[in-house]
Design an enzyme around this catalytic site. Structure first.
Site, PDB file in Angstrom:
ATOM      1  N   CYS A   7      -0.946  -7.713  -0.055  1.00  0.00           N
ATOM      2  CA  CYS A   7      -1.011  -6.430   0.666  1.00  0.00           C
ATOM      3  C   CYS A   7       0.245  -6.192   1.502  1.00  0.00           C
ATOM      4  O   CYS A   7       0.666  -5.047   1.678  1.00  0.00           O
ATOM      5  CB  CYS A   7      -2.225  -6.394   1.586  1.00  0.00           C
ATOM      6  SG  CYS A   7      -3.795  -6.667   0.760  1.00  0.00           S
ATOM      7  N   HIS A  38      -9.520  -2.023  -2.578  1.00  0.00           N
ATOM      8  CA  HIS A  38      -8.380  -2.158  -3.483  1.00  0.00           C
ATOM      9  C   HIS A  38      -8.646  -3.201  -4.559  1.00  0.00           C
ATOM     10  O   HIS A  38      -9.227  -4.258  -4.286  1.00  0.00           O
ATOM     11  CB  HIS A  38      -7.128  -2.561  -2.700  1.00  0.00           C
ATOM     12  CG  HIS A  38      -6.680  -1.529  -1.726  1.00  0.00           C
ATOM     13  ND1 HIS A  38      -5.648  -1.754  -0.838  1.00  0.00           N
ATOM     14  CD2 HIS A  38      -7.104  -0.260  -1.495  1.00  0.00           C
ATOM     15  CE1 HIS A  38      -5.466  -0.670  -0.102  1.00  0.00           C
ATOM     16  NE2 HIS A  38      -6.342   0.246  -0.480  1.00  0.00           N
ATOM     17  N   ASP A  43      -6.603  -5.219  -5.825  1.00  0.00           N
ATOM     18  CA  ASP A  43      -5.909  -6.492  -5.585  1.00  0.00           C
ATOM     19  C   ASP A  43      -6.703  -7.425  -4.675  1.00  0.00           C
ATOM     20  O   ASP A  43      -6.287  -8.561  -4.430  1.00  0.00           O
ATOM     21  CB  ASP A  43      -4.491  -6.269  -5.042  1.00  0.00           C
ATOM     22  CG  ASP A  43      -4.450  -5.737  -3.611  1.00  0.00           C
ATOM     23  OD1 ASP A  43      -5.519  -5.377  -3.070  1.00  0.00           O
ATOM     24  OD2 ASP A  43      -3.345  -5.670  -3.031  1.00  0.00           O
ATOM     25  N   ASP A  92       0.809  -1.219   0.000  1.00  0.00           N
ATOM     26  CA  ASP A  92       0.000   0.000   0.000  1.00  0.00           C
ATOM     27  C   ASP A  92       0.842   1.270   0.000  1.00  0.00           C
ATOM     28  O   ASP A  92       0.399   2.311  -0.479  1.00  0.00           O
ATOM     29  CB  ASP A  92      -0.930   0.013   1.226  1.00  0.00           C
ATOM     30  CG  ASP A  92      -2.028  -1.032   1.112  1.00  0.00           C
ATOM     31  OD1 ASP A  92      -2.308  -1.451  -0.029  1.00  0.00           O
ATOM     32  OD2 ASP A  92      -2.590  -1.428   2.144  1.00  0.00           O
TER      33      ASP A  92
END
Length: 663
Positions: free
Chosen positions: A645, A463, A465, A344
């Site tokens: 992440c 997000h 992802d 991030d």
């Protein structure tokens, strides 16, 4: 076509003229002609070519004397092909005649000194500065294109410096020159020239904040252009010379300014009052973009944080990295301040010119405990740093919400460096979360990876992802798009239920592992399938994913055969009405070549095997991929994140050079 220069002459006293090779002198022979002139004759030194131009045609002057009728608008055009050996070693004489053809009335005498002047760059993009390339003043894309490239000097070659190299107008160490683009001013001609002439290098006001120029002397680098310094003037006293300049890019392409940078060179003639330009040369650079690297490019270095409670995760994660034979960099707690979300905070990319390449980290405006990591631990020699900040930051500004596809072709249009993917609010939603405009504008301005925006605001974290990833594949387009699918998961559980495994429990294995603070309770397949709220939540989630599926198929030119559905379940947060993963989200993986680090789902054990893991292996292993399941449950999943992440990968650059793209 040669650059034409108008020269005004008078009869009587000879006029000394500096002639620059590649130009054409245009002399009006009618206006200065004496009263009563009817014809004229032109004679010139060897090596000087003369042409007569009237309203109808252009005729070359023969070596033997020829009389020409003098008419209004008659021009004498003069060119030369070689530089002079000494001042005024060539001349042109125009003799005027009246009615008495044998007696001249007067003469114009032009004494010529031929010189060569060129401002040169690497216009053919081969890493060398060639002389007077005809395409140096324009820029075009493609393998047959032309135009010089300018790197943004955003690394820090001087380790003792506190800021990137581009932050001031000095060159503290000569190693920094390798990051700059070379520009050479070449002159040829007599050893001594007419006094008072000067060479002026200059940049426009609109370009001076994009780049700056240094001149290389024997002992130091002199700042000559840029940062509000618009002009640099040198005396032009010697014909044969070569001046080396180094050009430093200051800004990556962004909204609101042209990525092209123009430098001009003028030859200034001394006048009674001031100086006047009599020749101008020009070169153009394009600022090199920042380029993201997709999962299909080979990994070089993997980054992860060491934080309280992730020791077991680190051990399993490290084993996968070692399999892939990558360098592993573990950011210690003293640097990350218990911030584990490496993905991030930063996004790795690179910038490149024909003469130089280096990685560049894009630093997000998220700024958690890892805030100082990219600037203090990554920025260095041949490792650049760029950032865009916003006053208002939300979760979608983190770079788990920034991905890039492998190369694709969409309706015949090629994207050989892939397309950037950004998560945003649903198009009809007012007040939804989106990535900050300043970051999105920056990404769009790079041009080479034309972004498209998907819908991610339905997720609690938000997000992209969390619902998608790319893995390499040996067939079709060279990759597969992985999409998480509650529908596939529910069908798998229904099949298990029908086979008599409804009482099998998820998370049961976790009870056998001592993980302090773990609060997840076991849940049976029957309980999941009978939980109407959970089923309703996932019907909604599947609809959100299907929206993105359609967008991705359209924007990336994908077929259904290019997509693999990964089993997953979500549950909506009651207060935020946003989705989070019910069990570790397997699509949120790290891709290291053929080796995958996948969140371990802790599904029900059927005959000692997890059917969720088996389903993923069955889908991915035929592609030659190695599935490794990593326990990230307590260290990441319960904190609303997974393996991807908590990690990051610096990858090799594309073999294709961005300037060879067809745009």
């Amino acid at each position: 076509m040669s650059k034409q220069r108008t020269v005004r002459l008078k009869c009587g006293k000879p006029t000394q003229v500096i002639y620059v090779l590649g130009t054409e002198l245009s002399i009006d022979v009618y206006k200065p002609s004496p009263l009563g002139s009817q014809t004229f004759e032109v004679r010139s030194s060897p090596g000087v070519k003369c042409f007569i131009s009237d309203q109808h045609n252009v005729t070359m002057v023969a070596e033997h004397a020829t009389r020409w009728a003098l008419n209004k608008g008659t021009l004498l055009l003069v060119t030369m092909e070689k530089t002079s050996n000494y001042v005024s070693d060539s001349k042109v004489t125009v003799t005027f005649y009246g009615e008495k053809l044998e007696s001249p009335i007067d003469k114009i005498i032009v004494q010529l000194t031929a010189v060569s002047i060129s401002l040169d760059v690497d216009a053919d993009r081969d890493g060398k500065v060639e002389k007077n390339n005809p395409n140096k003043a324009s820029w075009s894309w493609g393998p047959n294109g032309h135009g010089a490239v300018l790197l943004v000097n955003c690394d820090k070659d001087d380790v003792a410096a506190s800021e990137p190299d581009k932050s001031d107008n000095a060159v503290p160490i000569f190693e920094d020159l390798a990051d700059m683009s070379q520009m050479v001013l070449r002159t040829e001609g007599p050893n001594s020239l007419l006094p008072g002439y000067k060479l002026q290098l200059y940049i426009s006001t609109s370009d001076n904040e994009k780049a700056q120029v240094f001149q290389h002397s024997l002992t130091s680098m002199i700042h000559v252009l840029g940062r509000k310094k618009l002009s640099f003037v040198m005396d032009y006293t010697k014909g044969n010379n070569e001046y080396n300049f180094f050009v430093e890019g200051l800004k990556f392409p962004d909204e609101g300014f042209n990525s092209l940078v123009t430098f001009n060179l003028s030859l200034l003639k001394p006048m009674t009052v001031g100086e006047a330009p009599i020749f101008t040369d020009r070169v153009i650079f394009r600022l090199a973009p920042w380029i993201m690297t997709p999962n299909t490019l080979a990994p070089e270095e993997v980054f992860v944080c060491c934080v309280p409670g992730n020791k077991k995760f680190l051990k399993e994660f490290t084993a996968v990295v070692e399999k892939a034979k990558c360098k592993l960099t573990v950011c210690p707690e003293a640097v990350n301040f218990k911030d584990r979300w490496m993905q991030d905070e930063i996004e790795f990319g690179y910038t490149e010119a024909p003469h130089k390449y280096f990685p560049v980290v894009l630093d997000s405006s998220r700024d958690g405990g890892l805030e100082d990591f990219p600037y203090q631990n990554l920025l260095g020699p041949d490792f650049g740093h760029v950032t865009r900040t916003s006053d208002e930051v939300n979760s979608l500004d983190s770079f788990g919400n920034l991905e890039v596809s492998p190369p694709v072709t969409v309706n015949g249009k090629k994207y050989p460096m892939g397309r950037i993917i950004i998560g945003s609010a649903f198009p009809t939603t007012s007040g939804g979360r989106s990535m900050a405009k300043v970051i999105r504008n920056f990404l769009y301005a790079q041009k080479v990876q034309s972004p498209n925006e998907d819908y991610s605001d339905w997720l609690y974290v938000g997000h992209v992802d969390e619902f998608m990833s790319f893995v390499p594949a040996p067939d079709r387009k060279g990759f597969r798009l992985l999409l998480v699918s509650p529908d596939v998961c529910c069908k798998l559980f229904m099949k298990l239920q029908q086979e008599g495994h409804g009482e099998a429990q998820m998370f049961e294995v976790l009870l056998c592992v001592s993980q302090p603070g773990l609060k997840k309770q076991t849940v049976k397949i029957n309980e999941i399938l009978s939980n109407q709220k959970l089923r309703d939540d996932n019907t909604y989630v599947q609809q959100c994913i299907d929206w993105n599926r359609d967008v991705l198929k359209r924007e990336l030119g994908l077929d259904e055969e290019d997509i693999i559905d990964m089993p997953g379940l979500f549950e909506l947060n009651k207060s935020h009405q946003a989705a989070g993963a019910f069990f570790p989200n397997m699509v949120n993986m790290i891709v290291l070549g053929k080796h995958l680090g996948i969140p371990k789902p802790f599904g029900p054990l059927i005959n000692g095997k997890c059917p969720l893991e088996s389903a993923v292996c069955s889908a991915l292993e035929p592609l030659g991929l190695d599935c490794n399941f990593i326990d990230d449950f307590a260290a990441y999943h319960l904190l609303s994140g997974e393996v991807h992440c908590g990690s990051n990968v610096r990858r090799k650059s594309f073999a294709l050079k961005w300037w060879n793209m067809e745009m």
